[in-house]
Each structure stands twice: as structure tokens, then as C-alpha cells.
Scaffold this motif. Structure first.
Motif, PDB file in Angstrom:
ATOM      1  N   GLY A 194      -8.011  25.744 -10.946  1.00  0.00           N
ATOM      2  CA  GLY A 194      -7.101  25.007 -10.090  1.00  0.00           C
ATOM      3  C   GLY A 194      -7.761  24.465  -8.844  1.00  0.00           C
ATOM      4  N   SER A 195      -6.936  23.905  -7.960  1.00  0.00           N
ATOM      5  CA  SER A 195      -7.434  23.262  -6.742  1.00  0.00           C
ATOM      6  C   SER A 195      -6.651  23.726  -5.521  1.00  0.00           C
ATOM      7  CB  SER A 195      -7.308  21.745  -6.850  1.00  0.00           C
ATOM      8  OG  SER A 195      -8.080  21.236  -7.912  1.00  0.00           O
ATOM      9  N   LEU A 196      -7.326  23.681  -4.390  1.00  0.00           N
ATOM     10  CA  LEU A 196      -6.697  23.932  -3.097  1.00  0.00           C
ATOM     11  C   LEU A 196      -7.352  23.012  -2.074  1.00  0.00           C
ATOM     12  CD1 LEU A 196      -6.401  27.824  -2.672  1.00  0.00           C
ATOM     13  CD2 LEU A 196      -4.513  26.186  -2.819  1.00  0.00           C
ATOM     14  N   ARG A 197      -6.614  22.696  -1.032  1.00  0.00           N
ATOM     15  CA  ARG A 197      -7.171  21.897   0.062  1.00  0.00           C
ATOM     16  C   ARG A 197      -6.959  22.636   1.372  1.00  0.00           C
ATOM     17  NH1 ARG A 197      -5.126  16.509   3.047  1.00  0.00           N
ATOM     18  NH2 ARG A 197      -7.120  15.421   3.308  1.00  0.00           N
ATOM     19  N   LEU A 198      -8.043  22.923   2.040  1.00  0.00           N
ATOM     20  CA  LEU A 198      -7.984  23.555   3.349  1.00  0.00           C
ATOM     21  C   LEU A 198      -8.082  22.498   4.436  1.00  0.00           C
ATOM     22  CD1 LEU A 198     -10.411  26.594   2.815  1.00  0.00           C
ATOM     23  CD2 LEU A 198      -7.970  26.413   2.281  1.00  0.00           C
ATOM     24  N   SER A 199      -7.371  22.747   5.527  1.00  0.00           N
ATOM     25  CA  SER A 199      -7.416  21.850   6.678  1.00  0.00           C
ATOM     26  C   SER A 199      -7.812  22.629   7.915  1.00  0.00           C
ATOM     27  CB  SER A 199      -6.043  21.209   6.907  1.00  0.00           C
ATOM     28  OG  SER A 199      -5.628  20.471   5.792  1.00  0.00           O
ATOM     29  N   CYS A 200      -8.439  21.932   8.860  1.00  0.00           N
ATOM     30  CA  CYS A 200      -8.855  22.580  10.099  1.00  0.00           C
ATOM     31  C   CYS A 200      -8.799  21.567  11.227  1.00  0.00           C
ATOM     32  CB  CYS A 200     -10.267  23.123   9.960  1.00  0.00           C
ATOM     33  SG  CYS A 200     -10.970  23.760  11.503  1.00  0.00           S
TER      34      CYS A 200
END
Length: 124
Positions: free
Chosen positions: A16-22
Motif C-alpha cells: 500500500g501507500s501513505l503520504r507524510l506531510s511536514c
């Protein structure tokens, strides 16, 4: 006051996929990056981006699967993680540094500001 804050972690199945933000604030940063850490191990470099040139850096273990991008004007960086594997499970930390040296991009000490971390768990 310097602040760094991550978001976007969670639980995902392998593949699967995930998107992290900062988002970072309080100073002008030359480089931003992502590290990860599992209990009992040292913090490990994942990816980084130099704002002035747009050059990106990746750990060999994530090349071709993870992509770092961002908005220099907003000191915001993203980590798109695809084809996730159980061994990607870790706490992911966003980091920001005011000085850039291509020799030390992979070193935690290059970065003076850190977020609290966000958990990423990949189930098999």
C-alpha cells in the motif's frame, strides 16, 4: 520559535501507500528531510531535499518507492511512500537544517530542528 510538525502516519497493508506531510516554521531552512527509527536501532536517513537546487537524496532501501517533494516558500515537505513493506515500519521524523552540505545530508546532526515523529506501521 522553530517548530516542525509531521502528519499522515498510520497503518497500511504491505504493498500500500501513505503520504507524510511536514511543516516547519520559525527560520529559513536550506534542507529538509525524513528519518525513521525503530526501537533499539539508530535513527536512519530516508530522504532529503535541498531547497536551493531541488536536489533530492534517498536511502538505497527506499529508492524507486518513496518520493520527497515540497514547497520551499512554505517550508513544507512531503514523503510519498509506495509499495510499502513491513520493514518500513518505524516512527518517521521530519527534520530541517539551516545549512546545506551534500556530504552530510545523510547525518542526523546536520538537522537542527525535528518533529515529534509519526508512526508508520506496515502489516504483512
Amino acid at each position: 520559535q522553530v517548530q516542525v510538525a509531521e502528519s499522515g502516519g498510520g497503518l497500511v497493508q504491505a504493498g500500500g501507500s501513505l503520504r507524510l506531510s511536514c511543516a516547519a516554521s520559525g527560520r529559513t531552512f536550506a534542507i529538509m528531510g525524513w528519518f525513521r527509527q525503530v526501537p533499539g536501532k539508530e535513527r536512519e536517513f530516508v530522504a532529503a531535499i535541498n531547497w536551493s537546487s531541488g536536489t533530492t537524496y534517498y536511502a538505497d532501501s527506499v529508492k524507486g518507492r518513496f518520493t520527497i517533494s515540497g514547497d520551499n516558500a512554505k517550508n513544507t515537505v512531503y514523503l510519498q511512500m509506495n509499495s510499502l513493506k513491513p520493514e518500513d515500519t518505524a516512527v518517521y521524523y521530519c527534520a530541517a537544517g539551516v545549512y546545506y552540505n551534500y556530504r552530510s545530508v545523510y547525518t542526523p546532526g546536520t538537522y537542527g530542528a525535528w518533529g515529534q515523529g509519526t508512526q508508520v506501521t506496515v502489516s504483512s
